[in-house]
Design an enzyme around this catalytic site. Structure first.
Site, mmCIF file in Angstrom:
data_model
loop_
_atom_site.group_PDB
_atom_site.id
_atom_site.type_symbol
_atom_site.label_atom_id
_atom_site.label_comp_id
_atom_site.label_asym_id
_atom_site.label_seq_id
_atom_site.Cartn_x
_atom_site.Cartn_y
_atom_site.Cartn_z
ATOM 1 N N ASP A 49 0.841 -1.199 0.000
ATOM 2 C CA ASP A 49 0.000 0.000 0.000
ATOM 3 C C ASP A 49 0.883 1.259 0.000
ATOM 4 O O ASP A 49 0.376 2.380 -0.030
ATOM 5 C CB ASP A 49 -1.036 -0.008 1.133
ATOM 6 C CG ASP A 49 -0.426 -0.101 2.515
ATOM 7 O OD1 ASP A 49 0.819 -0.163 2.625
ATOM 8 O OD2 ASP A 49 -1.201 -0.117 3.501
ATOM 9 N N SER A 50 2.214 1.056 -0.035
ATOM 10 C CA SER A 50 3.131 2.159 -0.338
ATOM 11 C C SER A 50 2.779 2.727 -1.708
ATOM 12 O O SER A 50 3.232 3.826 -2.071
ATOM 13 C CB SER A 50 4.588 1.669 -0.317
ATOM 14 O OG SER A 50 4.722 0.459 -1.040
ATOM 15 N N ASP A 88 -1.497 -6.111 -0.727
ATOM 16 C CA ASP A 88 -1.430 -5.540 0.626
ATOM 17 C C ASP A 88 -2.787 -4.928 0.966
ATOM 18 O O ASP A 88 -3.201 -3.942 0.350
ATOM 19 C CB ASP A 88 -0.340 -4.449 0.602
ATOM 20 C CG ASP A 88 0.119 -4.049 1.977
ATOM 21 O OD1 ASP A 88 -0.333 -4.656 2.964
ATOM 22 O OD2 ASP A 88 0.949 -3.127 2.051
ATOM 23 N N GLU A 120 -1.499 -5.909 8.184
ATOM 24 C CA GLU A 120 -0.678 -5.338 9.249
ATOM 25 C C GLU A 120 -1.263 -5.686 10.614
ATOM 26 O O GLU A 120 -2.481 -5.637 10.789
ATOM 27 C CB GLU A 120 -0.633 -3.807 9.125
ATOM 28 C CG GLU A 120 0.144 -3.317 7.924
ATOM 29 C CD GLU A 120 0.280 -1.797 7.907
ATOM 30 O OE1 GLU A 120 -0.083 -1.122 8.899
ATOM 31 O OE2 GLU A 120 0.758 -1.273 6.876
ATOM 32 N N GLU A 187 9.129 -4.772 10.067
ATOM 33 C CA GLU A 187 9.538 -3.448 9.570
ATOM 34 C C GLU A 187 10.042 -2.556 10.696
ATOM 35 O O GLU A 187 9.406 -2.450 11.756
ATOM 36 C CB GLU A 187 8.352 -2.761 8.866
ATOM 37 C CG GLU A 187 8.728 -1.373 8.346
ATOM 38 C CD GLU A 187 7.737 -0.775 7.359
ATOM 39 O OE1 GLU A 187 6.722 -1.429 7.033
ATOM 40 O OE2 GLU A 187 7.991 0.368 6.914
#
Ligand code: KIV
Length: 270
Positions: A49-50, A88, A120, A187
């Site tokens: 989703d970056s 994502d 996430e 991360e």
């Protein structure tokens, strides 16, 4: 039988991990880039989703919608023959309820052709991970810095620097493993804690800003290509400066058009 590499499966990924080979992962968001990444033999392509920042001009990942993510995941799938493609799941597409998460996650496989999804979170989403895995949706976990929570957390930082936080990350990793995740993105976690997590679970960790002891590494492709100009994040390494190259090419074209040097004879029909 052909020697051409075939489509990776989760079993192949598992074998890499069991054999102690490092897993190579990169993001991609479009067909052409995905083809380059796939041709290079990258094992796992994440349609992160970056996407929000790299492709859509959003300030954070929070504004990425399910439809945008599915659209780009499908584009990546069209460019890939070998690598695993993982979509994502954006903010609030899996947190509301396991049922909603299941319906949304299913669209990555059914509509976009992905091989699985990433979500996430740690212990709090383990029951959702379990539900997805139970219906046959492969899930990649993500702990440590969670970009979808960055606004709420008040910014970016390194996780695992206190013994309590290190223990909490370890518990998150164990919960995701027990829920059936096939791997976990770790991360922005101190290297020693990421090493402890990697040694404490039996599924691969894929690090970004988590040191060299993870089972594999993932990077945002714009970072390693040098397309993101503002600064070089500490966790990345620029392997080129495409931003500079794109500026040079566009300026050369501009000058040729202005000066009457383009199109040339070779570009024109008699
Ligand atoms: O969105 C993304 O690209 C990611 C990676 C940085 C792991 O989540």
């Amino acid at each position: 039988m052909s020697d051409a590499p075939r489509k990776m499966t989760l079993r192949d990924l598992r074998k890499l991990y069991d054999d102690g080979e490092r897993i190579v992962s990169l993001t991609a968001y479009d067909t052409l880039t995905a083809r380059f990444v796939d041709d290079a033999g990258v094992h796992l392509i994440l349609v992160g989703d970056s996407l929000g920042m790299t492709m859509l001009g959003y300030p954070t990942t929070v504004r990425v919608t399910l439809d945008e993510s599915l659209h780009h995941t499908a584009a990546v799938v069209r460019g890939v023959q070998h690598a695993l493609v993982i979509g994502d799941m954006p903010f609030l597409t899996f947190q509301v309820s396991p049922e909603e998460a299941m319906r949304n996650a299913g669209r990555y496989l059914q509509q976009a052709g992905a091989d699985g999804v990433k979500v996430e979170g740690g212990r709090e989403i383990a029951p959702t991970v379990r539900r997805l895995v139970d219906v046959g949706i492969p899930v990649l976990g993500h702990i440590g810095l969670l970009p979808q929570k960055v606004v709420g957390e008040g910014g970016y930082r390194v996780y695992g620097r206190t013994p309590q936080e290190a223990d909490s990350l370890m518990e998150d990793a164990l919960a995701l493993e027990a829920a059936g995740a096939f791997g976990i993105v770790v991360e922005s976690v101190s290297a020693a804690v990421a090493e402890r997590i990697t040694g404490g679970i039996k599924i691969p960790t894929i690090g970004i800003g988590a040191g060299r002891h993870c089972s594999g590494q993932v990077q945002v492709i714009h970072d390693i290509l040098g397309l993101f100009e503002a600064f070089v994040p500490k966790h990345t390494r620029r392997y080129g400066n495409l931003a500079q190259e794109v500026r040079r090419i566009v300026a050369a074209y501009r000058d040729d058009v202005r000066d009457g040097n383009f199109p040339g004879e070779e570009n024109s029909w008699k």
